[in-house]
Design a protein around this motif. Structure first.
Motif, PDB file in Angstrom:
ATOM      1  N   THR A 138       0.846  -1.112  -0.261  1.00  0.00           N
ATOM      2  CA  THR A 138       0.094   0.050  -0.092  1.00  0.00           C
ATOM      3  C   THR A 138       0.896   1.265  -0.088  1.00  0.00           C
ATOM      4  OG1 THR A 138      -1.541  -1.283   1.539  1.00  0.00           O
ATOM      5  CG2 THR A 138      -1.881   0.925   1.106  1.00  0.00           C
ATOM      6  N   LEU A 180      -9.208   6.630  -3.120  1.00  0.00           N
ATOM      7  CA  LEU A 180      -9.903   5.447  -3.287  1.00  0.00           C
ATOM      8  C   LEU A 180     -10.450   5.229  -4.688  1.00  0.00           C
ATOM      9  CD1 LEU A 180     -11.594   3.430  -1.779  1.00  0.00           C
ATOM     10  CD2 LEU A 180     -13.443   5.065  -1.589  1.00  0.00           C
ATOM     11  N   PRO A 196      -8.158   1.847  -6.475  1.00  0.00           N
ATOM     12  CA  PRO A 196      -9.018   0.951  -5.543  1.00  0.00           C
ATOM     13  C   PRO A 196      -8.510  -0.350  -4.938  1.00  0.00           C
ATOM     14  CG  PRO A 196     -10.021   1.367  -7.780  1.00  0.00           C
ATOM     15  CD  PRO A 196      -8.960   1.998  -7.718  1.00  0.00           C
ATOM     16  N   PRO A 197      -7.707  -1.067  -5.784  1.00  0.00           N
ATOM     17  CA  PRO A 197      -6.915  -2.167  -5.167  1.00  0.00           C
ATOM     18  C   PRO A 197      -6.072  -1.718  -4.052  1.00  0.00           C
ATOM     19  CG  PRO A 197      -6.723  -2.096  -7.575  1.00  0.00           C
ATOM     20  CD  PRO A 197      -7.067  -0.745  -7.226  1.00  0.00           C
ATOM     21  N   ALA A 215      -6.712   0.582  -1.668  1.00  0.00           N
ATOM     22  CA  ALA A 215      -7.652   0.714  -0.697  1.00  0.00           C
ATOM     23  C   ALA A 215      -8.107  -0.641  -0.191  1.00  0.00           C
ATOM     24  CB  ALA A 215      -8.913   1.547  -1.285  1.00  0.00           C
ATOM     25  N   ILE A 216      -8.391  -1.524  -1.115  1.00  0.00           N
ATOM     26  CA  ILE A 216      -8.855  -2.862  -0.655  1.00  0.00           C
ATOM     27  C   ILE A 216      -7.990  -3.583   0.311  1.00  0.00           C
ATOM     28  CG2 ILE A 216      -9.742  -5.387  -1.415  1.00  0.00           C
ATOM     29  CD1 ILE A 216     -10.773  -3.852  -3.818  1.00  0.00           C
ATOM     30  N   ALA A 217      -6.502  -3.508  -0.327  1.00  0.00           N
ATOM     31  CA  ALA A 217      -5.670  -4.093   0.506  1.00  0.00           C
ATOM     32  C   ALA A 217      -5.650  -3.496   1.822  1.00  0.00           C
ATOM     33  CB  ALA A 217      -4.159  -3.718  -0.270  1.00  0.00           C
ATOM     34  N   TYR A 227      -8.000  -2.144   3.569  1.00  0.00           N
ATOM     35  CA  TYR A 227      -9.291  -2.522   4.168  1.00  0.00           C
ATOM     36  C   TYR A 227      -8.977  -3.704   4.883  1.00  0.00           C
ATOM     37  CZ  TYR A 227     -13.911  -3.577   4.585  1.00  0.00           C
ATOM     38  OH  TYR A 227     -15.299  -3.759   5.111  1.00  0.00           O
ATOM     39  N   ILE A 228      -8.326  -4.711   3.920  1.00  0.00           N
ATOM     40  CA  ILE A 228      -7.792  -6.114   4.643  1.00  0.00           C
ATOM     41  C   ILE A 228      -7.110  -6.142   5.817  1.00  0.00           C
ATOM     42  CG2 ILE A 228      -6.762  -8.166   4.032  1.00  0.00           C
ATOM     43  CD1 ILE A 228      -8.016  -7.925   1.151  1.00  0.00           C
ATOM     44  N   THR A 233     -19.386  -2.278   7.503  1.00  0.00           N
ATOM     45  CA  THR A 233     -19.152  -3.006   6.239  1.00  0.00           C
ATOM     46  C   THR A 233     -18.250  -4.079   7.189  1.00  0.00           C
ATOM     47  OG1 THR A 233     -17.220  -1.841   5.632  1.00  0.00           O
ATOM     48  CG2 THR A 233     -19.455  -1.294   4.413  1.00  0.00           C
ATOM     49  N   ILE A 287      -2.646 -12.362  -1.082  1.00  0.00           N
ATOM     50  CA  ILE A 287      -3.074 -10.814  -1.168  1.00  0.00           C
ATOM     51  C   ILE A 287      -1.920  -9.977  -1.497  1.00  0.00           C
ATOM     52  CG2 ILE A 287      -4.288  -8.839  -0.235  1.00  0.00           C
ATOM     53  CD1 ILE A 287      -6.121 -10.927   1.023  1.00  0.00           C
TER      54      ILE A 287
END
Lengths: 79, 150, 161, 79, 76, 281, 199, 217
Positions: free
Chosen positions: F130, F157, F161-162, F164-166, F168-169, F242, F265
Motif C-alpha cells: 500500500t 480510493l 481502488p485495489p 484501498a482494498i488491501a 481494508y484487509i 461493512t 493478497i
C-alpha cells in the motif's frame, strides 16, 4: 579482463557446481570441494589486486574448514 | 481452498524454511541475471592506483608522511585527519619498504596504510559492528560448549 | 638457443648424479622415513617396481631431500649467489624438521649443490640451467616410469651396499 | 627463458600424469614432480631473493601436504 | 607473465579444479587440490605478491591436514 | 491533548461495541448494548488488580504502558499529518505488544496467543505494498501531502481502488471476530489477553479503542482526503459496519491458512504495484 | 570485448542461483551448514568484484561475519544433535609432531607483524594448528578474558579516532594490536574447544 | 531526500558513516530502547505448561546463568537494532542486520528444548544465508553508484538498480519476516518472554527500516 580474472571465474563456477552437486554425497567430499570455489575467488581477488583480502581470506577459510572438521570429529566420536 | 491449505502446510513447517528462502533467492538471482548488464560506476570511493615500481605495491597511495594525502572519502569533513594513516609507516615497515620490493602487503597490513585508514578511521563503525558479531558468535559458542562441560 | 638446451641437459645429468649420490650415501632407500614413504614404496612395488627404489622415491616425496636441496640451491645461486645457496640450505633444513625427517640429506645436498652450481656458473652455465635441469632430473626419477626408475635406484642401492 | 618453458611444460605433464593415475601412492610422486617444477618456476618468474623464500615455502608446504596425505593413507602411526 | 606460461599454469589450475570436483576418492581430491594450488601460486608470484605467496603456500597444507583428520575416519 | 485521547478511545470502543452489535444482529442474536465495550473498560478499572506469580512482572505491566503509548503516538501522528510510515510502523509494532502480553504471563493460553501473533506476522506485508503504491502517486508519505494531493486529484480510493482494498484487509485482520483474528480466537480462551485482568485489562481496552479509531481515521484520511471531522466520524462508522458484515459472514481461518491468504493478497498487490510502476511515466 | 564487471556479476549471480538451488534440495542439517559456507564464498565474490580499496575493506568484515556465524551455528548443531562425547584422538601421523611447532611459530610471528584482522586470522590459525596437535590444558577463561579486554581496547581506540582525532597515531597502534589479540584469541579458542581437560 | 520519514532531527558522524535520525527512525529507535530496557529490568516468567491428557501442569524454570546469558544476548540484540535504525550507510546497516540475526539465534540457543534448538538452527541457517542478499545488494549498489551513503543516494542522481534494492529487502526479510516466520514462531515457544520478544521486535524494526531505505534510495 585478463587471464587471472577469467580463470578465477571459471574455477569459481566449477567449484560452486562441484559443491552443489557433490558425488559421492558425503560430508568430507563436500568439505574438500568447498576449497575449489575458494581458490577461484582468490584468483578473482588477485585480478583486482586485493592482496590483503587474499591473505585474510585464506586464513579464515582454513579456520572455517577446521570448525567443520571439529564438528565432524565430535559427530564421529558420538555415533 | 485446497491449494491454500497445501501452501500453508508447507509454510508452517520450519524444516521447509530454508528451501523457501533459497527459492526466493533463486528468483532474485534470475532477476539479477536478467537485469544485466549493469554498468560499473567509474567514480568510486577509495579508488586504487597501482604503481608496480613502488615498494608498497599494490597499496602505494602516495602522499607525504605525517602530512595530507588525497583520499576520496564520502565525508572528508568528518574525518579531519583523513590520509594521515595512509602514508604512515612504522619503523619496521619503513625498514621493509626501504630494503625490499615485494612485501607491500605485509607493510600495509602492519599498522598504517590505506586499509587501516578505512577500517579504523573513516569506516570505523563497520569494524566495531563486525567485531561485535565475532564477539557475540563466540559468546554463543563458548557458552554452549562450557555448559556441556559442566 | 641450442646451446642453452644442451646446457640444460648437461645440468640435468650433473644434478641427477649429484642428488642420487647424496641420497644413496645417506641411505634413503633403506627405510621409509615416515609411514607415508613406506606406503608409497608398497604401492610402487605393487605396480611392478623394486621396494628399495620405491622407498627412496617415497622419501623424496615426503621430505625435502638432496634433490630438493639441489633445486633450491640452484634457485638460491640464481637469485643471490653463494649466500643464496646457503640460505636455501637453511630453508631445506627447516623443511626437514617440519617434515619429521631425521636425516641431513637435504641440507648436505643443498650445501654441496650450492658450490657445484656456483662452480658451473663460472664455466659458462647459468643457474637457471640447473633449475630446469633439476626439474628434468626429478622427472626422470619420479615422473616417467615408476617401475623402471625404482629398479634402477634399487640396483644403485645394491652397489652401495 | 627456455628454462621457464621447460619447467612449465614439465609441470603440465606432471599435473596430467598425476590426475590420470588411479593409485594414490603412485599419484604422489607425480605431484612431487609438479611441486619441483612449480617451485622452480616461481624463482624463474621473479628474480628476487624473496622469491627464493616463496619457492622454499611452497616446496616445503607442498611436501608437508604430500607427507600428510601419504601418512594418513598409510593409516598413520600405530601406537 | 608470458601468454604461453599463463596458459600452462591456467591449465594446471583448471585441471586440478576439474579433477578435484570429479574424483570420488578423498585422497585423490586432496592431491588434485594440491595441483590446483600449484597452478594458482605462479599467478600470485607473477603479480609480485611474494609475502602473500609464502603465506598461502604455508596455510594450504594446514587446511589439507585439517581435512585429513576426518578423511581418515571416512576411509577406515 | 488529553481530550483527543479520551475522545478517540471512547469513540473507538463505541465502534467496537457497534461491531459486536452488528455481528450479533446478522447472526440473529440480540447482542450486547452498543456501549458495552466502554462499560467493560470502566468496570475493569475498578476491579482488584495484581500480577500473577508466574509472570515476568516488569514486562507484564510495561507492555500495557507501551501499548497505550504507541497508539497515543499514532493518534497524534495522524492528527498532525506526519509520515504514514510512522503510523504503519506502529501498527506493525503492535504485534510485539501482543507478544509481550501473551508471553509475559507464563500462562499456556497466553503463550499460544503470543505464538499465533508471530504466525500472523504476514498480515503486515500488504501494508507496505500500500505504502509503495501511494508513494508512486503522491511522491511523499507525509499525511498532509497525501491529503493535499487528494485535494487536487480527487480521492485515492477512486484512483487506486485495489490499494484501498488491501488497506481494508489490513484493518480487517485487526478486527475481533474476523476471519484473520487468530490471535484471540475462542479456543485460546482470550488469546494473548487471557492473563491480563483488572486495570491492565482496562488498559488493553483503551489500546483496542485507540487502535480502531486510528486505523479507521487513517483510512479515511489516506483514501478519501480532507473531510470535516464529523463527516470523517460518519464515514468511519460506515466502514466499520461493512467490516462487521464481513466478520459476521466469514468463518475464522486456521492460523496458517490465514497467513497464506494474506500472503497471496500481498502477491497480487505486488503484481498490481509492479504494473502501476510499469505504466507510470 | 565484454566488460569485466557484468561478466563477473553474471558468474556471481549464476553461482548464487546454483548454490541456492542445492540448498533448496538439501534436507540434511550438516550438509546445509556446508552449503552456507559455499554461499559465504559467493557473497565475497560480489564484494570482491567492486575492486576498490573500499571493497577490500568490506571483504574483511564479510569474512569475519561468515566465519563467526559458522562457529556459532556449528556449536548449536552439535548441541542440538547431542554429540557430547569428545573426540578420542587426533590424527596420528609423524608430521603432526614436528610441523605444528615450527609452522605455528612462523605464522604467529608473521601474524604479529601483520597485526589487525589479517594478522589475527593468520596468527589464530597458527595457534589452532598448534593446539590441535598438543595436549591443551591452558585456561579457557584466561584467553577469553584477554580477548574481552582487547575488544574494549579496540573500542576505546575507535572512539579516540572519532573524538580526539589528533591522537590518531596512538589510536591506530592500539586498534591494530587490540584487534590482533582479540581475533587471535577468538580463533585459538576454537582450537581448544575440542574436549579434554578444562578445554 | 524525499520526505518519507520526515526531516532529519540530528546527525551523528562516525567518519564516513553517518547516523541520522528522522522522526520515523527516532520512533523506531525509541521502541527498541524501551524494549531493551524492559529486557534489562524484567525477570523471565515461570512458564507453565500443561501435560496434555491429564490435569498435570509443570513450570519451566530458567536457571540463573542461562538467564544472564540470554539477557546479555537480548541487550546485544537491542543495541544492534538501535544501530540499524539510525545507520546512514548501507553496508553498516547490513552488518547490523547480520548482528541482529546472530543475536536472535543466541537468545534461543541457550534453551535446552530440542524442538526450539531445531528451529533456532534452521533460522540460523537462513540468517547466515541472508548475508548473501544483504552484502551482495550493498556491494551491487556500491559498484553501480559509487557510494554507500544513504543520504547521498537519497539525494538523487544515482540509478540504483532494482536488483540491489530487492536483494537488500530479501535479505532483511530472511532475518525473520513473513513468510519466513515459521522458525521464529517455534522459537517463541521457548520460555523467557522479555528476551524472546526481542527476536520479533528486532526483525520487525529492521524490516521497517529497510522499507524506508528501499523507498528513499
Amino acid at each position: 579482463m585478463n587471464t587471472t580474472f577469467i580463470l578465477g571465474l571459471v574455477i569459481l563456477a566449477i567449484g560452486v557446481l562441484s559443491v552443489a552437486f557433490v558425488r559421492p554425497k558425503t560430508y568430507v567430499a563436500r568439505l574438500i570441494n568447498l576449497e575449489i570455489p575458494a581458490w577461484g575467488l582468490l584468483l578473482v581477488m588477485l585480478a583486482y589486486d586485493e592482496a590483503l583480502a587474499i591473505l585474510t581470506f585464506v586464513a579464515v577459510t582454513a579456520i572455517g574448514t577446521f570448525v567443520i572438521v571439529r564438528l565432524l570429529e565430535w559427530r564421529d566420536a558420538s555415533c | 481452498m485446497l491449494i491454500i491449505t497445501r501452501i500453508s502446510r508447507f509454510v508452517s513447517n520450519f524444516q521447509n524454511l530454508v528451501a523457501l528462502f533459497a527459492g526466493a533467492c533463486i528468483i532474485i538471482s534470475l532477476i539479477g541475471i536478467l537485469s544485466l548488464p549493469l554498468a560499473f560506476e567509474e567514480h568510486q570511493l577509495y579508488p586504487k592506483t597501482l604503481d608496480p615500481a613502488s615498494s608498497l605495491y599494490p597499496y602505494d597511495r602516495g602522499g607525504v608522511p605525517f602530512g595530507t594525502t588525497e583520499v576520496v572519502a564520502q565525508y572528508p569533513e568528518n574525518s579531519p585527519y583523513v590520509g594521515y594513516v595512509t602514508t604512515y609507516l612504522t619503523p619496521l615497515s619503513q625498514y621493509l619498504a626501504d630494503h625490499t620490493h615485494y612485501l607491500g602487503t605485509t607493510i600495509v597490513a602492519h599498522p598504517g596504510g590505506i586499509i587501516d585508514e578505512i577500517l579504523y578511521n573513516t569506516r570505523g563503525l563497520d569494524t566495531v559492528v563486525e567485531t561485535s558479531i565475532l564477539f557475540t558468535a563466540f559468546a554463543i559458542a563458548s557458552y554452549l560448549y562450557r555448559r556441556e562441560e559442566e | 638457443m641450442l646451446g642453452e638446451i644442451l646446457h640444460i641437459l648437461a645440468a640435468a645429468i650433473i644434478s641427477w648424479i649429484l642428488f642420487v649420490t647424496v641420497d644413496i650415501f645417506f641411505k634413503l632407500p633403506e627405510t621409509g622415513g615416515v609411514s607415508g614413504a613406506s606406503a608409497i614404496a608398497r604401492d610402487i612395488e605393487a605396480g611392478g617396481g623394486a621396494l628399495a627404489g620405491g622407498t627412496m622415491m617415497g622419501n623424496i616425496v615426503c621430505s625435502p631431500d638432496a634433490s630438493a636441496g639441489t633445486l633450491l640451491a640452484a634457485c638460491g645461486v640464481y637469485v643471490a649467489g653463494i649466500p643464496g645457496g646457503l640460505a636455501a640450505a637453511l630453508m631445506v633444513f627447516i623443511g626437514n624438521r617440519i617434515c619429521h625427517d631425521p636425516g641431513y640429506a637435504g641440507t648436505t645436498g643443498a650445501v654441496l649443490a650450492t658450490f657445484v652450481v656456483y662452480a658451473f656458473t663460472l664455466v659458462g652455465f647459468a643457474a637457471t640451467d640447473f633449475i630446469a635441469g633439476m626439474v628434468i632430473a626429478i622427472l626422470t626419477i619420479q615422473g616417467l616410469s615408476h617401475t623402471h626408475a625404482s629398479r634402477l635406484l634399487a640396483r644403485l642401492w645394491r652397489v652401495r651396499q | 627463458m627456455i628454462a621457464l618453458y621447460v619447467v612449465a611444460a614439465i609441470a603440465v605433464f606432471a599435473a596430467i600424469r598425476a590426475i590420470i593415475e588411479k593409485n594414490t601412492g603412485r599419484k604422489l610422486p607425480y605431484a612431487n614432480v609438479l611441486n619441483f617444477a612449480v617451485a622452480g618456476a616461481l624463482v624463474l618468474l621473479l628474480d628476487h631473493p624473496l622469491s627464493l623464500v616463496a619457492a622454499a615455502a611452497y616446496f616445503v608446504g607442498s611436501t608437508l601436504e604430500s607427507n600428510a596425505i601419504a601418512s594418513t593413507y598409510a593409516g598413520g602411526v600405530k601406537r | 607473465m608470458i601468454a604461453g606460461l599463463e596458459v600452462a599454469f591456467g591449465l594446471i589450475a583448471l585441471a586440478g579444479a576439474v579433477s578435484a570436483a570429479l574424483i570420488r576418492d578423498s585422497y585423490g581430491k586432496l592431491i588434485s587440490l594440491g595441483i590446483l594450488v600449484a597452478g594458482v601460486l605462479p599467478f600470485i608470484v607473477d603479480r609480485g605478491y611474494l609475502d602473500v605467496a609464502v603465506t598461502v603456500s604455508l596455510i594450504a597444507p594446514i587446511a589439507t591436514i585439517f581435512v585429513l583428520m576426518v578423511a581418515r575416519r571416512e576411509e577406515s | 491533548m488529553i481530550e483527543y485521547l479520551v475522545f478517540a478511545a471512547a469513540f473507538g470502543l463505541l465502534l467496537l461495541g457497534l461491531h459486536r452489535k452488528v455481528i450479533a444482529r446478522i447472526q440473529m442474536r440480540p447482542g450486547p448494548p452498543v456501549w458495552q465495550e466502554i462499560l467493560h473498560a470502566l468496570k475493569f478499572s475498578f476491579k482488584s488488580t495484581w500480577v500473577p506469580k508466574t509472570a515476568s512482572a516488569t514486562l507484564y505491566i510495561g507492555v500495557v504502558l507501551v501499548g497505550i503509548g504507541i497508539w497515543s503516538a499514532a493518534l497524534f501522528v495522524v492528527l498532525a499529518g506526519e509520515s504514514i510510515l510512522i503510523l504503519f510502523a506502529i501498527y506493525m509494532l503492535h504485534k510485539v505488544v501482543e507478544h509481550g502480553f501473551g508471553l509475559s504471563s507464563g500462562s499456556p493460553y497466553g503463550k499460544f496467543g503470543g505464538v499465533r501473533s508471530v504466525i500472523s506476522a504476514a498480515s503486515e506485508i500488504p501494508l507496505f505494498v500500500t505504502i509503495s503504491a501511494i508513494y508512486l502517486f503522491t511522491g511523499s508519505l507525509l499525511l498532509r501531502d497525501i491529503i493535499a494531493y487528494q485535494g487536487v486529484h480527487g480521492p485515492l480510493l477512486l484512483i487506486v481502488p485495489p490499494v484501498a482494498i488491501a488497506m481494508y484487509i489490513v484493518i480487517l485482520s485487526k478486527m475481533p471476530y474476523g476471519p484473520f483474528s487468530i490471535v484471540e480466537s475462542k479456543e485460546l480462551v482470550s488469546g494473548y489477553k487471557t492473563e491480563h485482568f483488572g486495570v491492565w485489562r482496562a488498559g488493553i481496552s483503551v489500546i483496542d479503542g485507540l487502535k480502531t479509531f486510528v486505523l479507521l481515521y487513517a483510512f479515511v484520511a489516506i483514501f478519501i482526503g480532507a473531510v470535516p471531522f464529523w463527516a470523517a466520524l460518519v464515514i468511519m462508522t460506515g466502514i466499520l459496519v461493512t467490516l462487521s458484515f464481513v466478520c459476521a459472514v466469514t468463518p475464522m481461518l486456521s492460523p496458517f491458512d490465514s497467513v497464506t491468504i494474506q500472503g497471496l493478497i500481498t502477491g497480487l498487490m505486488l503484481a498490481y504495484v509492479g504494473y502501476l510502476w510499469w505504466v507510470m511515466p | 570485448m565484454i566488460p569485466a564487471y557484468p561478466l563477473g556479476l553474471l558468474v556471481a549471480f549464476a553461482s548464487a542461483g546454483i548454490a541456492f538451488f542445492a540448498l533448496m534440495r538439501e534436507t540434511d542439517g550438516l550438509h546445509r551448514l556446508l552449503l552456507t559456507d559455499l554461499i559465504e564464498v559467493v557473497t565475497l565474490a560480489f564484494i570482491a568484484l567492486v575492486g576498490t580499496d573500499l571493497a577490500e575493506a568490506l571483504i574483511l568484515p564479510g569474512l569475519v561475519v561468515g566465519a563467526s556465524e559458522l562457529i556459532a551455528l556449528s556449536e548449536i548443531y552439535r548441541i542440538k544433535e547431542g554429540y557430547t562425547r569428545p573426540p578420542a584422538d587426533s590424527l596420528q601421523i609423524e608430521v603432526m609432531e614436528s610441523a605444528p611447532a615450527i609452522l605455528a611459530a612462523i605464522l604467529v610471528v608473521y601474524g604479529i607483524v601483520l597485526s589487525g584482522f589479517s594478522g589475527g586470522a593468520v596468527a589464530g590459525l597458527g595457534v589452532i594448528f598448534y593446539f590441535l596437535c598438543r595436549d591443551h590444558n591452558e585456561r579457557f577463561e584466561l584467553i577469553e578474558t584477554a580477548s574481552g579486554y582487547s575488544w574494549v581496547l579496540w573500542i576505546i581506540a575507535f572512539f579516540v579516532f572519532m573524538i580526539f582525532p589528533e591522537y590518531w597515531f596512538f589510536a591506530v597502534m592500539l586498534a591494530g594490536s587490540a584487534i590482533l589479540v582479540k581475533v587471535m584469541a577468538k580463533m585459538s579458542l576454537i582450537g581448544t574447544m575440542r574436549g579434554g581437560p578444562n578445554a | 531526500m524525499p520526505d518519507i520519514g520526515g526531516i532529519d532531527l540530528f546527525v551523528l558522524e562516525f567518519g564516513d558513516i553517518l547516523h541520522y535520525y528522522t522522526p520515523y527512525t527516532t520512533t523506531l529507535f525509541l521502541l527498541a530502547l524501551i524494549f531493551t530496557a524492559l529486557a534489562i529490568v524484567s525477570r523471565p516468567e515461570g512458564q507453565i505448561d500443561i501435560a496434555f491428557g491429564g490435569d498435570a501442569y509443570y513450570a519451566k524454570e530458567t536457571t540463573l546463568p542461562e538467564m544472564r546469558f540470554r539477557r546479555f544476548m537480548a541487550i546485544a540484540c537491542g543495541l544492534a537494532t538501535m544501530g540499524a535504525m539510525g545507520s546512514g550507510d548501507l553496508f553498516n546497516f547490513t552488518l547490523f542486520a547480520s548482528l541482529v540475526g546472530i543475536t536472535n539465534v543466541g537468545i534461543v540457543a541457550a534453551v535446552k528444548n530440542r524442538h526450539v534448538l531445531n528451529a533456532a538452527y534452521e533460522y540460523g541457517i537462513v540468517a547466515m544465508v541472508a548475508t548473501l542478499p544483504l552484502f551482495g545488494g550493498a556491494a551491487l549498489i556500491l559498484a553501480t553508484t559509487g557510494t554507500l551513503s544513504i543520504p547521498a543516494l537519497a539525494a538523487g542522481g544515482f540509478a540504483v538498480p532494482f536488483v540491489g534494492k530487492a536483494l537488500l529487502v530479501l535479505g532483511v526479510i530472511g532475518e525473520g519476516m513473513a513468510p519466513f516466520y515459521a522458525a521464529k514462531a517455534e522459537m517463541f515457544r521457548a520460555p523467557g518472554a522479555p528476551y524472546v520478544i526481542m527476536c520479533s521486535l528486532s526483525s520487525l524494526l529492521i524490516f521497517l527500516r529497510v522499507v524506508e531505505i528501499a523507498i528513499t534510495i
